[in-house]
Structures are given as C-alpha cells and as structure tokens.
Design a protein around this motif. Structure first.
Motif, PDB file in Angstrom:
ATOM      1  N   UNK A   1       0.839  -1.208   0.000  1.00 39.91           N
ATOM      2  CA  UNK A   1       0.000   0.000   0.000  1.00 39.91           C
ATOM      3  C   UNK A   1       0.871   1.254   0.000  1.00 39.91           C
ATOM      4  N   UNK A   2       1.975   1.208   0.738  1.00 37.95           N
ATOM      5  CA  UNK A   2       2.896   2.348   0.764  1.00 37.95           C
ATOM      6  C   UNK A   2       3.523   2.593  -0.598  1.00 37.95           C
ATOM      7  N   UNK A   3       3.924   1.524  -1.268  1.00 38.10           N
ATOM      8  CA  UNK A   3       4.497   1.666  -2.618  1.00 38.10           C
ATOM      9  C   UNK A   3       3.469   2.255  -3.575  1.00 38.10           C
ATOM     10  N   UNK A   4       2.239   1.785  -3.462  1.00 34.63           N
ATOM     11  CA  UNK A   4       1.180   2.306  -4.317  1.00 34.63           C
ATOM     12  C   UNK A   4       0.939   3.791  -4.020  1.00 34.63           C
ATOM     13  N   UNK A   5       1.003   4.168  -2.751  1.00 35.65           N
ATOM     14  CA  UNK A   5       0.816   5.575  -2.381  1.00 35.65           C
ATOM     15  C   UNK A   5       1.937   6.436  -2.960  1.00 35.65           C
ATOM     16  N   UNK A   6       3.170   5.935  -2.918  1.00 35.35           N
ATOM     17  CA  UNK A   6       4.298   6.679  -3.491  1.00 35.35           C
ATOM     18  C   UNK A   6       4.120   6.820  -4.998  1.00 35.35           C
ATOM     19  N   UNK A   7       3.719   5.730  -5.652  1.00 38.35           N
ATOM     20  CA  UNK A   7       3.481   5.795  -7.101  1.00 38.35           C
ATOM     21  C   UNK A   7       2.384   6.813  -7.431  1.00 38.35           C
TER      22      UNK A   7
ATOM     23  N   UNK B   1       3.490  14.789 -11.261  1.00 41.75           N
ATOM     24  CA  UNK B   1       3.611  14.964 -12.711  1.00 41.75           C
ATOM     25  C   UNK B   1       2.363  15.626 -13.285  1.00 41.75           C
ATOM     26  N   UNK B   2       1.200  15.206 -12.784  1.00 43.28           N
ATOM     27  CA  UNK B   2      -0.047  15.799 -13.265  1.00 43.28           C
ATOM     28  C   UNK B   2      -0.127  17.276 -12.888  1.00 43.28           C
ATOM     29  N   UNK B   3       0.290  17.606 -11.672  1.00 44.82           N
ATOM     30  CA  UNK B   3       0.272  19.014 -11.251  1.00 44.82           C
ATOM     31  C   UNK B   3       1.278  19.840 -12.059  1.00 44.82           C
ATOM     32  N   UNK B   4       2.383  19.227 -12.401  1.00 45.88           N
ATOM     33  CA  UNK B   4       3.392  19.942 -13.195  1.00 45.88           C
ATOM     34  C   UNK B   4       2.881  20.238 -14.606  1.00 45.88           C
TER      35      UNK B   4
ATOM     36  N   UNK C   1      -9.485  21.485 -10.370  1.00 45.44           N
ATOM     37  CA  UNK C   1     -10.142  20.228 -10.716  1.00 45.44           C
ATOM     38  C   UNK C   1      -9.250  19.040 -10.352  1.00 45.44           C
ATOM     39  N   UNK C   2      -7.986  19.149 -10.670  1.00 41.83           N
ATOM     40  CA  UNK C   2      -7.035  18.083 -10.344  1.00 41.83           C
ATOM     41  C   UNK C   2      -6.895  17.938  -8.830  1.00 41.83           C
ATOM     42  N   UNK C   3      -6.829  19.064  -8.153  1.00 42.98           N
ATOM     43  CA  UNK C   3      -6.707  19.036  -6.699  1.00 42.98           C
ATOM     44  C   UNK C   3      -7.926  18.342  -6.080  1.00 42.98           C
ATOM     45  N   UNK C   4      -9.123  18.643  -6.609  1.00 39.90           N
ATOM     46  CA  UNK C   4     -10.338  18.009  -6.107  1.00 39.90           C
ATOM     47  C   UNK C   4     -10.306  16.497  -6.369  1.00 39.90           C
ATOM     48  N   UNK C   5      -9.885  16.106  -7.566  1.00 38.37           N
ATOM     49  CA  UNK C   5      -9.811  14.681  -7.919  1.00 38.37           C
ATOM     50  C   UNK C   5      -8.829  13.936  -7.015  1.00 38.37           C
ATOM     51  N   UNK C   6      -7.683  14.550  -6.792  1.00 37.00           N
ATOM     52  CA  UNK C   6      -6.661  13.918  -5.949  1.00 37.00           C
ATOM     53  C   UNK C   6      -7.170  13.795  -4.510  1.00 37.00           C
ATOM     54  N   UNK C   7      -7.775  14.847  -3.996  1.00 34.73           N
ATOM     55  CA  UNK C   7      -8.301  14.819  -2.623  1.00 34.73           C
ATOM     56  C   UNK C   7      -9.382  13.745  -2.482  1.00 34.73           C
TER      57      UNK C   7
END
Length: 146
Positions: free
Chosen positions: A70-76, A83-86, A96-102
């Motif tokens: 689960x930790x590896x998946x969280x890091x990925x 990358x998406x934010x960049x 929109x991205x921030x909402x999706x990530x949250x």
C-alpha cells in the motif's frame, strides 16, 4: 454404661471412621486424577499458545507486507500526482485536479481503514481460536475427572 452400649458406640465410631476413610480415599483418587490431567492440560495450553503465536506472526507478516504494498502504491500515486500538477496549464485545471486527488485520497483512506479493520479482526479471531479450543478441552477434561 453397659458393655452392650459401649460395644454399640464403638461399632458406630468404627463405622463413621470407615466411612470417613472411604471418602478420603475417593477424594484422594479424584485429586490424583486431576493432578494427572493438569500435566496434560498444561501441555495442551503450551501447544495452543505456540499455535496462536505462529498464527499471529504469520498474520502480522501478511499485514506488514500489505502495508508495504500500500505504501508503494501511495508513493506511485504521489509521483503521478506531482507529474499531473506539473502539467497543469490553468487555475481551473489545477483546482479540478486538486479536487480529484483529494477525493481519491479520501476514498483510498476509507477503503484502507476498512480493509485493515477487517484484517485485524480476522487475525484476532484466528489467534484466539486455538486458545478457545484449548479452554473448552480443559473444561471437558476437568469435568470428566470431577
């Protein structure tokens, strides 16, 4: 006091003495049987503890392995999010991205909490099973002896 009365009293005393001796012998026999079973019970208790310990160790290892995965998946996910934010080109796209990530992170946290809760509950049940079985066996043995 007549000899007849003295003989009757002596016979009564001897009868009581014999009854007490018989009861003492029976109690001693039961005590010996219980003492003999205590060795068997103790061995069974130790064996149940060993089995429970092995189940606990294996279960904790599995939970640890799952946590690492689960930790590896969280890091990925975090790297992908960076990358998406960049790559964001507008404030609207950023929010929109921030909402999706949250939303994804909250859903993931709830899912992991439920998964871990079930896993710990099952592990506790599995660890307790050999001990409960041994306790039932102990009671049955002691009832049979008593």
């Amino acid at each position: 006091m007549t000899t007849r009365t003295a003989k009757a009293k002596k016979a009564t005393v001897q009868s009581i003495k014999a009854d007490v001796q018989d009861k003492a012998k029976a109690a001693y026999a039961k005590g010996s049987a219980v003492a003999g079973e205590l060795g068997t019970i103790t061995k069974g208790n130790v064996a149940a503890l060993v089995v429970s310990g092995k189940i606990l160790g294996a279960g904790l290892k599995t939970l640890g392995d799952d946590s690492v995965a689960d930790g590896k998946q969280a890091v990925d996910s975090f790297v992908a999010d960076l990358k998406a934010f960049a790559a964001v080109k507008s404030p609207k796209e950023f929010f929109e991205l921030q909402f999706q990530v949250a939303k994804r992170n909250i859903d993931t946290a709830v899912a992991l909490g439920g998964k871990n809760g079930k896993a710990f509950g099952k592990l506790a049940s599995d660890v307790a099973a050999p001990l409960a079985g041994q306790a039932k066996a102990n009671v049955a043995k002691l009832r049979a002896v008593a």
